[in-house]
Design a protein around this motif. Structure first.
Motif, PDB file in Angstrom:
ATOM      1  N   ALA A 105       0.814  -1.218   0.000  1.00  0.00           N
ATOM      2  CA  ALA A 105       0.000   0.000   0.000  1.00  0.00           C
ATOM      3  C   ALA A 105       0.851   1.274   0.000  1.00  0.00           C
ATOM      4  O   ALA A 105       0.294   2.376  -0.040  1.00  0.00           O
ATOM      5  CB  ALA A 105      -0.920   0.015   1.211  1.00  0.00           C
ATOM      6  N   HIS A 106       2.181   1.119   0.053  1.00  0.00           N
ATOM      7  CA  HIS A 106       3.069   2.282   0.168  1.00  0.00           C
ATOM      8  C   HIS A 106       2.657   3.149   1.366  1.00  0.00           C
ATOM      9  O   HIS A 106       2.658   4.380   1.286  1.00  0.00           O
ATOM     10  CB  HIS A 106       3.058   3.116  -1.115  1.00  0.00           C
ATOM     11  CG  HIS A 106       3.460   2.345  -2.338  1.00  0.00           C
ATOM     12  ND1 HIS A 106       4.760   1.958  -2.592  1.00  0.00           N
ATOM     13  CD2 HIS A 106       2.710   1.859  -3.359  1.00  0.00           C
ATOM     14  CE1 HIS A 106       4.797   1.278  -3.739  1.00  0.00           C
ATOM     15  NE2 HIS A 106       3.575   1.206  -4.223  1.00  0.00           N
ATOM     16  N   ALA A 107       2.282   2.471   2.458  1.00  0.00           N
ATOM     17  CA  ALA A 107       1.808   3.175   3.659  1.00  0.00           C
ATOM     18  C   ALA A 107       2.960   3.368   4.640  1.00  0.00           C
ATOM     19  O   ALA A 107       3.859   2.523   4.721  1.00  0.00           O
ATOM     20  CB  ALA A 107       0.684   2.382   4.325  1.00  0.00           C
ATOM     21  N   PRO A 108       2.959   4.440   5.392  1.00  0.00           N
ATOM     22  CA  PRO A 108       4.005   4.660   6.387  1.00  0.00           C
ATOM     23  C   PRO A 108       3.885   3.657   7.537  1.00  0.00           C
ATOM     24  O   PRO A 108       2.807   3.095   7.794  1.00  0.00           O
ATOM     25  CB  PRO A 108       3.744   6.094   6.871  1.00  0.00           C
ATOM     26  CG  PRO A 108       2.307   6.342   6.572  1.00  0.00           C
ATOM     27  CD  PRO A 108       2.000   5.567   5.325  1.00  0.00           C
ATOM     28  N   HIS A 109       4.976   3.465   8.250  1.00  0.00           N
ATOM     29  CA  HIS A 109       5.028   2.469   9.306  1.00  0.00           C
ATOM     30  C   HIS A 109       4.089   2.792  10.458  1.00  0.00           C
ATOM     31  O   HIS A 109       3.697   1.892  11.225  1.00  0.00           O
ATOM     32  CB  HIS A 109       6.468   2.345   9.827  1.00  0.00           C
ATOM     33  CG  HIS A 109       6.698   1.130  10.665  1.00  0.00           C
ATOM     34  ND1 HIS A 109       6.491   1.104  12.033  1.00  0.00           N
ATOM     35  CD2 HIS A 109       7.087  -0.126  10.331  1.00  0.00           C
ATOM     36  CE1 HIS A 109       6.756  -0.091  12.502  1.00  0.00           C
ATOM     37  NE2 HIS A 109       7.126  -0.863  11.508  1.00  0.00           N
ATOM     38  N   LEU A 110       3.682   4.034  10.601  1.00  0.00           N
ATOM     39  CA  LEU A 110       2.809   4.392  11.717  1.00  0.00           C
ATOM     40  C   LEU A 110       1.422   3.775  11.599  1.00  0.00           C
ATOM     41  O   LEU A 110       0.620   3.850  12.529  1.00  0.00           O
ATOM     42  CB  LEU A 110       2.708   5.912  11.868  1.00  0.00           C
ATOM     43  CG  LEU A 110       2.186   6.761  10.712  1.00  0.00           C
ATOM     44  CD1 LEU A 110       0.665   6.839  10.728  1.00  0.00           C
ATOM     45  CD2 LEU A 110       2.776   8.167  10.783  1.00  0.00           C
ATOM     46  N   PHE A 111       1.136   3.121  10.462  1.00  0.00           N
ATOM     47  CA  PHE A 111      -0.133   2.408  10.305  1.00  0.00           C
ATOM     48  C   PHE A 111       0.014   0.910  10.577  1.00  0.00           C
ATOM     49  O   PHE A 111      -0.868   0.125  10.216  1.00  0.00           O
ATOM     50  CB  PHE A 111      -0.692   2.603   8.895  1.00  0.00           C
ATOM     51  CG  PHE A 111      -1.162   3.999   8.620  1.00  0.00           C
ATOM     52  CD1 PHE A 111      -2.190   4.565   9.336  1.00  0.00           C
ATOM     53  CD2 PHE A 111      -0.555   4.757   7.629  1.00  0.00           C
ATOM     54  CE1 PHE A 111      -2.625   5.857   9.084  1.00  0.00           C
ATOM     55  CE2 PHE A 111      -0.973   6.057   7.374  1.00  0.00           C
ATOM     56  CZ  PHE A 111      -2.008   6.599   8.102  1.00  0.00           C
ATOM     57  N   TRP A 112       1.115   0.515  11.234  1.00  0.00           N
ATOM     58  CA  TRP A 112       1.371  -0.917  11.398  1.00  0.00           C
ATOM     59  C   TRP A 112       0.279  -1.615  12.213  1.00  0.00           C
ATOM     60  O   TRP A 112      -0.058  -2.779  11.943  1.00  0.00           O
ATOM     61  CB  TRP A 112       2.739  -1.146  12.057  1.00  0.00           C
ATOM     62  CG  TRP A 112       2.826  -0.798  13.503  1.00  0.00           C
ATOM     63  CD1 TRP A 112       3.269   0.371  14.034  1.00  0.00           C
ATOM     64  CD2 TRP A 112       2.461  -1.615  14.620  1.00  0.00           C
ATOM     65  NE1 TRP A 112       3.219   0.353  15.402  1.00  0.00           N
ATOM     66  CE2 TRP A 112       2.723  -0.866  15.802  1.00  0.00           C
ATOM     67  CE3 TRP A 112       1.954  -2.900  14.758  1.00  0.00           C
ATOM     68  CZ2 TRP A 112       2.479  -1.360  17.085  1.00  0.00           C
ATOM     69  CZ3 TRP A 112       1.709  -3.395  16.035  1.00  0.00           C
ATOM     70  CH2 TRP A 112       1.967  -2.636  17.174  1.00  0.00           C
ATOM     71  N   SER A 113      -0.298  -0.947  13.203  1.00  0.00           N
ATOM     72  CA  SER A 113      -1.320  -1.600  14.030  1.00  0.00           C
ATOM     73  C   SER A 113      -2.591  -1.887  13.221  1.00  0.00           C
ATOM     74  O   SER A 113      -3.262  -2.898  13.433  1.00  0.00           O
ATOM     75  CB  SER A 113      -1.648  -0.749  15.254  1.00  0.00           C
ATOM     76  OG  SER A 113      -2.114   0.530  14.885  1.00  0.00           O
ATOM     77  N   TYR A 114      -2.921  -0.994  12.270  1.00  0.00           N
ATOM     78  CA  TYR A 114      -4.080  -1.242  11.412  1.00  0.00           C
ATOM     79  C   TYR A 114      -3.826  -2.449  10.507  1.00  0.00           C
ATOM     80  O   TYR A 114      -4.722  -3.272  10.277  1.00  0.00           O
ATOM     81  CB  TYR A 114      -4.380  -0.004  10.567  1.00  0.00           C
ATOM     82  CG  TYR A 114      -4.853   1.185  11.366  1.00  0.00           C
ATOM     83  CD1 TYR A 114      -6.188   1.327  11.740  1.00  0.00           C
ATOM     84  CD2 TYR A 114      -3.963   2.176  11.759  1.00  0.00           C
ATOM     85  CE1 TYR A 114      -6.622   2.416  12.477  1.00  0.00           C
ATOM     86  CE2 TYR A 114      -4.389   3.270  12.500  1.00  0.00           C
ATOM     87  CZ  TYR A 114      -5.713   3.386  12.856  1.00  0.00           C
ATOM     88  OH  TYR A 114      -6.133   4.465  13.590  1.00  0.00           O
ATOM     89  N   ALA A 115      -2.594  -2.532  10.002  1.00  0.00           N
ATOM     90  CA  ALA A 115      -2.245  -3.670   9.148  1.00  0.00           C
ATOM     91  C   ALA A 115      -2.246  -4.968   9.952  1.00  0.00           C
ATOM     92  O   ALA A 115      -2.657  -6.019   9.456  1.00  0.00           O
ATOM     93  CB  ALA A 115      -0.872  -3.432   8.513  1.00  0.00           C
TER      94      ALA A 115
END
Length: 211
Positions: free
Chosen positions: A191-201
């Motif tokens: 998703a090219h998402a930043p690491h700060l979204f790790w809990s959602y992933a």
């Protein structure tokens, strides 16, 4: 290290009972809990720890996240209630489905003039609501906190601790951490998402596991 004899001996003792000799026959009869972390950097909410609650009968995972390992108890009660409600709701759905199937079978038998050995109008016997009976975990100091132990005792939950150096006594929760972490990272990369979204992933990976 540990010799083979000690490993075998320790494998026989989870509060006096062997992991491999017990078979859980209903949801929430035994759940295991484990933490993963600390994860750096933290997520958007400042969380660095992921805790997973795994049902030994259904393999269902319920994750929650905290900033510190010692804070896991803050969301524990909510997670347990959510898990109990989920399993009770699913059981009600199954009972309704079975009742509908009985009614349909009775109608089909009536059409062809065959006797019916069931009473489709009779509601299934309602079992008591499912409640957590046993909680298994490793020997992390946070799990030995007196307030947490007291809450479990007041709720009628039996607390079991794994023997040291015997991760296979908690095989399900130990074996799930790495796959969840890999799936979490794969989602973020894709998703090219930043690491700060790790809990959602991580929560999404658990949801996919539960499907």
């Amino acid at each position: 290290g540990m010799c083979n004899a000690c490993a075998i001996g320790n494998a026989q003792n989870v509060k006096g009972q062997d992991e491999g000799s017990r078979r859980w026959d209903r949801p929430m009869q035994c759940m295991s809990m484990d933490g993963y972390g600390p994860v750096t950097p933290s997520d958007a909410h400042g969380n660095t720890m992921a805790f997973n609650l795994i049902d030994q009968h259904t393999d269902y995972i319920i994750p929650w996240f905290t900033a510190l390992p010692s804070e896991f108890g803050d969301g524990f009660d909510t997670i347990i209630r959510r898990s109990e409600n989920l399993h009770n709701q699913k059981l009600e759905e199954i009972k309704l489905f079975v009742k509908e199937q009985k009614i349909n079978i009775a109608k089909e038998c009536e059409k062809i003039g065959k006797p019916v050995d069931m009473d489709p109008s009779h509601d299934p016997v309602s079992k008591p609501p499912i409640r957590l009976a046993t909680l298994r975990m490793d020997n992390h100091p946070s799990f030995h906190k007196s307030d947490f132990v007291l809450r479990l005792r007041e709720s009628g939950v039996k607390q079991e601790f794994m023997s040291p150096h015997t991760h296979y006594q908690g095989g399900k929760h130990e074996s799930l951490n790495d796959p969840l972490n890999r799936h979490c990272l794969s989602q973020l990369v894709y998703a090219h998402a930043p690491h700060l979204f790790w809990s959602y992933a991580w929560a999404q990976a658990a949801h996919i596991h539960n499907l």
